[in-house]
Design an enzyme around this catalytic site. Structure first.
Site, short mmCIF file in Angstrom:
data_model
loop_
_atom_site.label_atom_id
_atom_site.label_comp_id
_atom_site.label_asym_id
_atom_site.label_seq_id
_atom_site.Cartn_x
_atom_site.Cartn_y
_atom_site.Cartn_z
N CYS A 1 -65.99 -7.63 29.73
CA CYS A 1 -66.63 -7.47 28.78
C CYS A 1 -67.66 -9.05 28.55
CB CYS A 1 -65.32 -7.49 27.29
SG CYS A 1 -66.33 -6.85 25.95
N ASP B 1 -59.37 -9.42 21.76
CA ASP B 1 -59.26 -9.09 19.92
C ASP B 1 -58.30 -9.24 18.94
OD1 ASP B 1 -62.17 -8.08 20.86
OD2 ASP B 1 -62.58 -7.83 19.32
C1 RUB Z 1 -65.92 -8.14 22.56
C2 RUB Z 1 -64.84 -8.67 24.17
C3 RUB Z 1 -64.47 -9.75 23.88
C4 RUB Z 1 -62.53 -10.89 22.72
C5 RUB Z 1 -62.67 -11.52 22.83
O1 RUB Z 1 -65.59 -6.76 22.61
O2 RUB Z 1 -63.97 -6.81 23.57
O3 RUB Z 1 -63.68 -9.63 25.08
O4 RUB Z 1 -63.55 -10.10 21.31
O5 RUB Z 1 -64.01 -12.73 22.57
P1 RUB Z 1 -67.06 -6.17 21.20
P2 RUB Z 1 -64.18 -14.12 22.54
O6 RUB Z 1 -68.58 -6.58 21.99
O7 RUB Z 1 -67.31 -4.92 20.97
O8 RUB Z 1 -67.34 -7.70 20.13
O9 RUB Z 1 -63.04 -15.09 23.36
O10 RUB Z 1 -65.91 -14.64 22.59
O11 RUB Z 1 -63.50 -13.92 20.89
#
Ligand code: RUB
Length: 311
Positions: free
Chosen positions: A124, A193
């Protein structure tokens, strides 16, 4: 100035995405809402702020950073509208600054786990994980990152774009190539998340498969998570809701029509049990997942009082 409904819509349609960005955007939207409400009646002001809170809260259900940010902004006592407005502005600014610092600090702490010559796999697009890659690279370590495509929304493209701009060598792979690729990888670093009280990780769907493959290959699996991603409500038995997104992200409406009896399921996140996680890098240190309870208790203590009162 963006309106609250505009920000809420952008979070829903994922123009604003990633748990940290969602939290900061929500805090900022609350601040702008507080600045724009024209009334001298404190009750009316508080009511409008509670409505704003609910609108933002209902955008996406999984990232715990969102309720944690909203609660942090809404923690005020005031005798006048002006006092309330100033408190909300100060709370939102403080949350955004702390969040930005946390991600930076995670970069510094996490970079120590990366050795010269390491190949790191990520899934991701996580800003916290990216800060680790960037910090290690800036220290002069010769690293490369393997990024999964991340079906169906291709957040892997955002990751490779970040890496490209930072000059970090990257390889894009299909999600289904993770196990094949794992033997060429030294460690896995992903974002979060939510972290539950037992140290399990909720992150983009597919993360748990990555963790399984890493476990089988004896590759360290590290999660980068700011402390506001830890979920106080899980201490009270609440589950983190896994967002189910529209089937059209997986299969075009034309093909759905062609196979009318087909069910398409599109969960956006999954749960990685704590036993597959070697370490969680937070802004207060690199901790084992088993310490999640202490983070919730010490760092989010105020949340616990509110949660206990609300149950
Ligand atoms: C985003 C996702 C990311 C986390 C952490 O999912 O799973 O790994 O949110 O991101 P989506 P960060 O694209 O569905 O929002 O470290 O930037 O907070």
């Amino acid at each position: 100035m963006t309106t609250l409904t505009e920000t809420a819509e952008k979070i829903k349609n994922m123009e604003i995405r990633g748990a940290g960005r969602i939290a900061r955007a929500a805090a900022n939207a609350m601040k702008e809402e507080a600045m724009s409400i024209e009334t001298a009646d404190l009750e009316e002001f508080n009511k409008r702020m509670r409505e704003a809170y609910t609108t933002l809260l209902n955008t996406r259900p999984t990232a715990v950073s969102l309720p944690n940010a909203l609660k942090a902004v809404m923690r005020y006592r005031a005798d006048s509208v002006e006092e309330a407005r100033q408190a909300i502005i100060a709370n939102a600014d403080a949350f955004i600054a702390a969040s930005e610092n946390a991600v930076k600090r995670i970069g510094e702490i996490g970079a120590r786990r990366i050795k010269d010559g390491d190949t790191i796999l990520t899934h991701c697009n996580s800003s916290a994980a990216f800060h680790i890659f960037e910090a290690a690279f800036k220290q002069g370590k010769d690293i490369s990152v393997v990024a999964t495509e991340t079906r169906p929304r291709q957040q892997g493209y955002i990751t490779v774009d970040f890496l490209h701009k930072a000059g970090i060598p990257a390889t894009l792979i299909l999600d289904s190539a993770v196990r094949y690729y794992m033997k060429k990888v030294d460690l896995v670093i992903v974002g979060a998340d939510a972290i539950t009280v037992n140290g399990s990780l909720i992150n983009k769907v597919g993360t748990s498969q990555v963790a399984l493959a890493a476990n089988e290959a004896r590759v360290s699996f590290i999660c980068a998570a700011e402390t506001y991603k830890f979920s106080p409500m899980t201490l009270f038995g609440e589950m983190v809701e896994i967002e189910e997104r529209d089937p059209s992200e997986v299969l075009s409406p034309e093909l759905q029509k062609k196979w009318p009896n087909l069910k398409v399921s599109n969960p956006a996140f999954d749960i990685t049990p704590h036993k597959y996680i070697d370490m969680i890098i937070t802004e207060i240190g690199a901790i084992p997942p088993e310490m999640a309870y202490w983070v919730i208790k010490d760092k989010l203590g105020w949340e616990l009082e509110e949660a206990a009162g609300g149950i």
